[in-house]
Design a protein around this motif. Structure first.
Motif, PDB file in Angstrom:
ATOM      1  N   TRP A   1      30.495 -15.402  61.474  1.00 16.58           N
ATOM      2  CA  TRP A   1      30.038 -13.986  62.056  1.00 16.58           C
ATOM      3  C   TRP A   1      30.961 -13.325  62.553  1.00 16.58           C
ATOM      4  CZ3 TRP A   1      27.586 -12.637  66.708  1.00 16.58           C
ATOM      5  CH2 TRP A   1      27.170 -11.177  66.768  1.00 16.58           C
ATOM      6  N   MET A   2      31.556 -13.878  63.664  1.00 17.30           N
ATOM      7  CA  MET A   2      32.619 -13.122  64.210  1.00 17.30           C
ATOM      8  C   MET A   2      33.869 -12.770  63.473  1.00 17.30           C
ATOM      9  SD  MET A   2      32.996 -12.079  67.229  1.00 17.30           S
ATOM     10  CE  MET A   2      31.488 -12.860  67.809  1.00 17.30           C
ATOM     11  N   ARG A   3      34.299 -13.560  62.516  1.00 15.02           N
ATOM     12  CA  ARG A   3      34.970 -13.267  61.554  1.00 15.02           C
ATOM     13  C   ARG A   3      34.998 -11.796  60.863  1.00 15.02           C
ATOM     14  NH1 ARG A   3      37.246 -17.489  56.909  1.00 15.02           N
ATOM     15  NH2 ARG A   3      38.062 -15.922  55.522  1.00 15.02           N
ATOM     16  N   GLN A   4      33.608 -11.849  60.337  1.00 17.29           N
ATOM     17  CA  GLN A   4      33.141 -10.553  59.395  1.00 17.29           C
ATOM     18  C   GLN A   4      33.165  -9.351  60.411  1.00 17.29           C
ATOM     19  OE1 GLN A   4      29.443 -12.025  58.575  1.00 17.29           O
ATOM     20  NE2 GLN A   4      29.966 -12.504  56.243  1.00 17.29           N
ATOM     21  N   LEU A   5      33.021  -9.384  61.770  1.00 20.12           N
ATOM     22  CA  LEU A   5      33.207  -8.331  62.536  1.00 20.12           C
ATOM     23  C   LEU A   5      34.671  -7.822  62.643  1.00 20.12           C
ATOM     24  CD1 LEU A   5      30.965  -9.235  65.607  1.00 20.12           C
ATOM     25  CD2 LEU A   5      30.344  -7.774  63.918  1.00 20.12           C
TER      26      LEU A   5
END
Length: 117
Positions: free
Chosen positions: A71-75
């Motif tokens: 999820w953090m990578r998608q941000l």
């Protein structure tokens, strides 16, 4: 939805404990998901991009998927705005959650014997 994506029977999904599937079942799920993905993404470039995203998905040390890290990578929308510390914290949380979920319930209780005075 899980039935459609994994190819597992609805009865198997209803039984729960999907994290404990045998390696042969995991292989069958992976093959089914590749076919499902190919059916969903008819554009070759989109299919290649999706397969790359899956192949490079963050994992914990044990090899489990790191959901918070993903999820953090998608941000990280722009290359100019990397989030290395946020991703590191998310991975630490993913590994902590994995350890807590794997711990037997008895180990989570207070381990000192009751005092009788």
């Amino acid at each position: 939805m899980l039935h459609d994506i994994t190819g597992l029977s609805k009865a198997r999904i209803a039984n729960g404990n999907l994290d404990a599937v045998r390696p042969s079942t995991q292989k069958r799920i992976y093959e089914y998901q590749q076919l499902w993905l190919q059916d969903q993404l008819t554009d070759a470039e989109a299919l290649a991009y999706a397969r790359n995203q899956i192949a490079t998905a963050p994992q914990t040390r044990s090899g489990m998927h790191a959901s918070l890290t993903r999820w953090m990578r998608q941000l990280e929308l722009l290359p100019e705005l990397p989030l290395p510390i946020s991703k590191a914290v998310a991975l630490t949380l993913d590994e902590l959650l994995e350890a807590l979920l794997a711990a037997p319930a008895g180990n989570m209780r207070h381990s000192h014997p009751e005092r009788t005075t």
